[in-house]
Enzyme design. Sequence first.
Site, PDB file in Angstrom:
ATOM      1  N   CYS A  97      18.614 -25.050  -2.452  1.00 30.89           N
ATOM      2  CA  CYS A  97      18.131 -25.927  -3.387  1.00 30.89           C
ATOM      3  C   CYS A  97      17.331 -27.144  -2.716  1.00 30.89           C
ATOM      4  O   CYS A  97      18.015 -27.553  -1.671  1.00 30.89           O
ATOM      5  CB  CYS A  97      19.112 -26.170  -4.277  1.00 30.89           C
ATOM      6  SG  CYS A  97      18.697 -27.754  -5.244  1.00 30.89           S
ATOM      7  N   PHE A 148       6.237 -40.962   1.846  1.00 28.09           N
ATOM      8  CA  PHE A 148       4.690 -41.330   2.191  1.00 28.09           C
ATOM      9  C   PHE A 148       4.566 -42.340   3.449  1.00 28.09           C
ATOM     10  O   PHE A 148       4.177 -43.401   3.331  1.00 28.09           O
ATOM     11  CB  PHE A 148       4.074 -42.079   0.763  1.00 28.09           C
ATOM     12  CG  PHE A 148       2.655 -41.703   0.858  1.00 28.09           C
ATOM     13  CD1 PHE A 148       1.964 -40.340   0.590  1.00 28.09           C
ATOM     14  CD2 PHE A 148       1.663 -42.558   1.296  1.00 28.09           C
ATOM     15  CE1 PHE A 148       0.749 -40.134   0.290  1.00 28.09           C
ATOM     16  CE2 PHE A 148       0.124 -42.407   0.984  1.00 28.09           C
ATOM     17  CZ  PHE A 148      -0.339 -41.182   0.801  1.00 28.09           C
ATOM     18  N   SER A 161      17.234  -5.371   7.375  1.00 27.04           N
ATOM     19  CA  SER A 161      16.596  -5.525   8.877  1.00 27.04           C
ATOM     20  C   SER A 161      14.991  -4.871   8.678  1.00 27.04           C
ATOM     21  O   SER A 161      14.085  -5.322   8.994  1.00 27.04           O
ATOM     22  CB  SER A 161      17.384  -4.684   9.778  1.00 27.04           C
ATOM     23  OG  SER A 161      16.745  -4.769  11.084  1.00 27.04           O
ATOM     24  N   GLN A 197      17.312 -29.319 -11.262  1.00 26.75           N
ATOM     25  CA  GLN A 197      16.395 -30.726 -11.584  1.00 26.75           C
ATOM     26  C   GLN A 197      14.939 -29.479 -11.912  1.00 26.75           C
ATOM     27  O   GLN A 197      14.463 -29.572 -13.048  1.00 26.75           O
ATOM     28  CB  GLN A 197      16.377 -31.291 -10.210  1.00 26.75           C
ATOM     29  CG  GLN A 197      17.203 -32.494 -10.258  1.00 26.75           C
ATOM     30  CD  GLN A 197      17.299 -33.371  -9.120  1.00 26.75           C
ATOM     31  OE1 GLN A 197      16.155 -33.573  -8.419  1.00 26.75           O
ATOM     32  NE2 GLN A 197      18.548 -33.787  -8.752  1.00 26.75           N
ATOM     33  N   GLY A 252      20.996  -1.567   3.538  1.00 30.81           N
ATOM     34  CA  GLY A 252      20.849  -2.810   2.920  1.00 30.81           C
ATOM     35  C   GLY A 252      19.454  -3.302   3.032  1.00 30.81           C
ATOM     36  O   GLY A 252      19.013  -4.002   2.042  1.00 30.81           O
ATOM     37  N   ARG A 306      29.248 -19.460  18.643  1.00 34.85           N
ATOM     38  CA  ARG A 306      27.847 -19.272  18.228  1.00 34.85           C
ATOM     39  C   ARG A 306      27.404 -20.719  17.976  1.00 34.85           C
ATOM     40  O   ARG A 306      28.152 -21.477  17.554  1.00 34.85           O
ATOM     41  CB  ARG A 306      27.495 -18.538  17.236  1.00 34.85           C
ATOM     42  CG  ARG A 306      27.883 -19.130  15.839  1.00 34.85           C
ATOM     43  CD  ARG A 306      28.179 -18.037  14.555  1.00 34.85           C
ATOM     44  NE  ARG A 306      26.670 -17.565  14.412  1.00 34.85           N
ATOM     45  CZ  ARG A 306      25.764 -17.899  13.445  1.00 34.85           C
ATOM     46  NH1 ARG A 306      25.951 -19.036  12.757  1.00 34.85           N
ATOM     47  NH2 ARG A 306      24.571 -17.325  13.307  1.00 34.85           N
ATOM     48  N   CYS A 364      16.307 -14.892  -5.799  1.00 31.26           N
ATOM     49  CA  CYS A 364      16.246 -13.953  -6.564  1.00 31.26           C
ATOM     50  C   CYS A 364      17.544 -13.199  -6.650  1.00 31.26           C
ATOM     51  O   CYS A 364      17.541 -12.078  -6.979  1.00 31.26           O
ATOM     52  CB  CYS A 364      15.035 -12.930  -5.963  1.00 31.26           C
ATOM     53  SG  CYS A 364      15.860 -12.410  -4.361  1.00 31.26           S
ATOM     54  N   GLU A 419      11.540 -41.567  -4.511  1.00 34.88           N
ATOM     55  CA  GLU A 419      11.356 -41.495  -2.861  1.00 34.88           C
ATOM     56  C   GLU A 419      12.316 -42.099  -2.193  1.00 34.88           C
ATOM     57  O   GLU A 419      12.474 -41.997  -1.077  1.00 34.88           O
ATOM     58  CB  GLU A 419       9.895 -41.913  -2.767  1.00 34.88           C
ATOM     59  CG  GLU A 419       8.654 -41.206  -3.439  1.00 34.88           C
ATOM     60  CD  GLU A 419       7.515 -41.658  -3.390  1.00 34.88           C
ATOM     61  OE1 GLU A 419       6.442 -41.232  -2.407  1.00 34.88           O
ATOM     62  OE2 GLU A 419       7.139 -42.801  -4.019  1.00 34.88           O
ATOM     63  N   LEU A 453      25.050   7.406  13.285  1.00 31.11           N
ATOM     64  CA  LEU A 453      25.882   6.900  13.676  1.00 31.11           C
ATOM     65  C   LEU A 453      27.042   6.915  12.250  1.00 31.11           C
ATOM     66  O   LEU A 453      26.749   6.554  11.273  1.00 31.11           O
ATOM     67  CB  LEU A 453      25.791   5.343  13.811  1.00 31.11           C
ATOM     68  CG  LEU A 453      26.964   4.375  13.801  1.00 31.11           C
ATOM     69  CD1 LEU A 453      27.992   4.608  15.023  1.00 31.11           C
ATOM     70  CD2 LEU A 453      26.552   2.744  14.154  1.00 31.11           C
TER      71      LEU A 453
END
Length: 1345
Positions: A152, A929, A273, A116, A270, A432, A55, A1276, A414
């Site tokens: 995607c 499958f 959160s 696609q 924003g 991280r 979006c 596939e 703040l």
Amino acid sequence: MPCPPRSHELVFFVNGRKVIERNVDPEETLLAFLRKNLRLTGTKYACGRGGCGACTVMVSKNDPVSKKIRHFSVTACLVPICSLYGAAVTTVEGIGSIKTRLHPVQERIAKSHGTQCGFCTPGMVMSMYTLLRNHPQPSEEQLMEALGGNLCRCTGYRPILESGRTFCTESNGCQQKGTGKCCLDQGENASSSFGGKNDICTELFAKEEFQPLDPTQELIFPPELLRMAENPEERTLTFRGERVTWISPGTLKDLLELKVKHPEAPLILGNTSLGPAMKTRGQFHPILLSPARISELTMVTKTSEGLTIGAGCSLAQLKDILAETVSELPEEKTQTYRALLKHLKSLAGPQIRNMASLGGHIISRHSYSDLNPILAVGGATLNLISAEGTRQIPLDECFLAGLASADLKPEEILESVHIPPSRKWEFVSAFRQAQCQQNALPHVNAGMRVLFKEGTDSIADLSIAYGGVGAATVSAQKSCQQLLGRRWNELMLDEACRLLLDEVSLPGSAPGGQVEFRRTLVVSFLFKFYLEVLQELKKLVKLFSAPDSQRHPDISDRFLSALEDFPVTVPQGVQTYQSVDPHQPPRDPVGRPIMHLSGLKHATGEAIFCDDIPMVDKELFMVLVTSSRAHAKIMSIDFSEALELPGVVDVITAKDIPGTNGAEDDKLLAVDEVLCVGQIVCAVAAETDIQARRAVEKIKITYEDLEPVIFTIQDAIKHNSFLCPEKKLEQGNIKEAFEKVDQIVEGEVHVGGQEHFYMETQRVLVIPKTEDKELDVFVSTQDPAHVQKTVSSTLNIPINRITCHVKRVGGGFGGKVGRPAVFGAIAAVGAVKTGRPIRLVLDREDDMLITGGRHPLFGKYKVGFMDNGRIKALDIECYINGGCTLDDSELVTEFLILKLENAYKIRNLRLRGRACMTNLPSNTAFRGFGFPQGTLVTESCITAVAAKCGLPPEKIREKNMYKTVDKTIYKQAFNPEPLIRCWNECLDKSSFHSRRIQVEEFNKKNYWKKKGIAIIPMKFSVGFAATSYHQAAALVHIYTDGSVLVTHGGNELGQGIHTKMLQVASRELKIPMSYMHICETSTATVPNTIATAASVGADVNGRAVQNACQILLKRLEPIIKKNPEGTWEDWIEAAFEQRISLSATGYFRGYKAFMDWDKGEGDPFPYYVYGAACSEVEIDCLTGAHKKIRTDIVMDACCSLNPAIDIGQIEGSFIQGMGLYTTEELKYSPEGVLHSRSPDEYKIPTITDVPEEFNVSLLPSSQTPLTIYSSKGLGESGMFLGSSVFFAIADAVAAVRTERDLADNFTVHSPATPAWVRMACADRFTEMIPRDDPKTFKPWSIPIA
């Protein structure tokens, strides 16, 4: 100031037009407003939490401080409409249209085959567009960063990047592109089996045709908004909704007064959160204060004391400010700033960073916050302000833990954050580790700072903080205190690890699970910090070399690689295919890389998906109510409260179903008993989606739990809980063979499940007609005939009254074969009962909870082999977790067993499979499958044999591969020649043998980083194992103006089937594709269709279209003979005059396919697709992270109908498979609740997961008379090739284990997540962590495979 009784007007611009909203609801998001109020449906709803980028739109605001206009991308699903006062929004419709003119971004993404299914394309376009508005000639790094927040599921990202790369300045692509030759063509021996180089093509699109980017043609910032910004509105703006009031003060003074009046009200900027929390956790705030218009909160001051940054600055602005500061100051002063910058690069995606504010990030105090640990150790202070005055508090342990004494008072806000510079002899680092490199919440992160006494290595000050190991950011104060004065050496490190593990404790039942991994990261990060600081100290000491400079322990060169993080690199690659025969007429499109028919419409947002159909008169919205228990009796359902709510029209239960309620053991709506969490119990129909969702919360269902509750495959085996009888194939004499072999190995393989994560969730619109009980069903499905039949039996009306329409589907992957029928039928019951149209659109959370996915698998193998690696006997037993109903589980088991042998000829072989019944949502069809899970067992077994023989796995693969014309275990004859060609070609193109040597060299030189390389062959069988499932029909009309309308039974899921069908029709009728059109797939034009699945959609429908066109051409023959010079239009006119029918039904009876399970033989598959893939990775043994260095795929596509589409299918399925084997992990609670229900918790591959070099080549064609124009279905097969990445990771882990003398461990776990990799690379850090006795705690999640 008395509050005005009514709302103010909200003024903003969308696509250059002024929008004035008088009664705005603060709870409404920009996405809902665009789609419902303005009917701009190009911006898509896919996850609702800012996690997928579908979006994305651009917001432009005038920055009051710099007087510049800022353009930034945002996810519209999180933007509160009220926050847009005075802003200009640009959506995909605003930048170009196929009706007026296309924007270069739109043109290039479509023509580069970057779309696609097209559901993610508008978001991709807007991310790139925003980048180009800010940087008309971006660098490739900027392009990667701009697309970091867009997911995607179809393309595998490469073509999207290619399209963006055409705008970039420097492109380090292949220099010989113009000549058609490429540096990558020469493999190990240049005379490759590709024959003459002339017929090989590497261009899928012609850059020369693109229109140039002209920045002067863009929409200007509305002058009216500039005037508004120059004379800012001082008064407070108030927007009142029915439950929430949004107050936006114009001055800081007003804001502080409001905060005294409404101390409980949160400040919202924003909404990144608060938004998700209100959506999923039901948080609710009656008053929201928006400080967006207060310029004091975005001020930035730089002094020698450090940086003071306004709390209202977005994280993206913070990143720019820090980058600028780092470039201006000497290195020693910017340690903290650089640590923050490092995390800002990978924190969420660019859209979220553009929206989220620094203040919001700090005040939210998420346990996983990436910035708070660094700010805490960097000594940041918070500048607070209230009507009383200002004060400073430290951003420390007490503040982060939320202690009242160290927190903001209710009336304070703040204002800004002060970050001091670092000093000489001070070092700050950030660490991280997340499930994947970008746009993922961290498992654990850390900020660490040390200050040394000048000129020494003794610790003067130390500060360490961790995120992800508790309810808040944890700072290890006690440990740091005890280490003061210590020298920076191994002794200190050992002591520090011990202290830290004591202080930073994580209970066994901690939310998020993976407890031992997270404990290990606590000390692994410390070790990384220890090494980093040692390196820096050495540099400093060289400068101030003291006489006894031998004090520092030396870092061995083999350890140095531990210091580097994996860089984000821009993927490169070459796609090779065979160009068409030079004698083929130019108007014949078969074999050419034709763009997807809807490509341009995808890129402009004008392609209509199911939920983009405008609202119908009197339409109701439906929301489903699901079970919260795994196995229970329904005692009562009370929906009286729900019916009293405004807008609620009805509640639909099983009692309302006029016909049959599903099958005996698979009900549409639960009756008396529920079998899993997420089973549909009833449904609410209301005037709007919001009213329906509120009603759902008011429905009270009481349950009585039943025994047994089974979740895992092990439990199912114990309780003998199976969905169908065992399937078995056997050849040779297993027992005898095992007695004659040199060695025997036994092992286990666990393969986790996979969520389809199609970008467009399940949706359906049912419109009842006024007469004859007719219904129109618009649905996103792969099998409209199945939806039609199910609706018919549920409503007890004949099939001929129900028409299902499928225009296009936003991704299916098997998840839209069976399930849409359930939603269609429930919606149809609601439509018939209320007499009004019903729209049902699943939320991402509900979709993931209800619909099931790929079957998790547990496999056991026993393999007997000779010392030279020849496998003599193999016995495999597989169990799949089928969930609570049969669905496709029996078929999956059959296919699994049929495909298990993969590319290997093993004379004594026994394969057995069972589907387990558990109390989880029923698992269903998924691309591949059964093959991607099952064959992992076979390949793991090969790897185990290789380890035991001391030979490389590729040698064992070669030794046991099919070599000559032979029969499979089910006695189907085939010729493995293309398989051998793919294998040899892949070895050659990837320079495998020389790279294997380089990998071994690298591993000798590096202790903490290891590389792995693997090559995997594949024999994939295409099709359904039954002839009747291969039938197909088409209907072709020629109109009197010569235009042609083609309809067929296949559905457009993004795989380009409509494009291929028109290519077929164009060749057969000998007229250009521009004469033709495909409108939609409808059960009224082509009845009794089969699901578009099993890779054969284009195959069988192509034959039907071909048949119809040939019939028509035969009818036209006499006319063409009479007037050979005439035009097509002349012939058609003449045919009409002569009363020749210009409409024909084409039919294909199907490929022969059958299987006799009693005898264990048959010809179940029409043909095979062969391929091979080689991948190389590098792993970080301290964190478990990995980097994909290179992948080469060679596929046998025979004669591709459309190489651009086929290569797109291969790349897309490869990346999807790579996700299955590396990052996509489903987590269930011990009560059977799915934890991973959104892109936040469930990680599909992002743009940074694409291998650094990614090459795909289609083998030059070989003829196969069976299929249309000798093409093959490739939908596939590429999925399993993703396992080459898994085995490359396993290869790297094996190198670690061999070097460290760890036992061979033949239990294989997929996905190879960072946690699995880290714990498999056992070392002193994994040894030192505390381990819990599993009996003493309840884990957060349980493994179900």
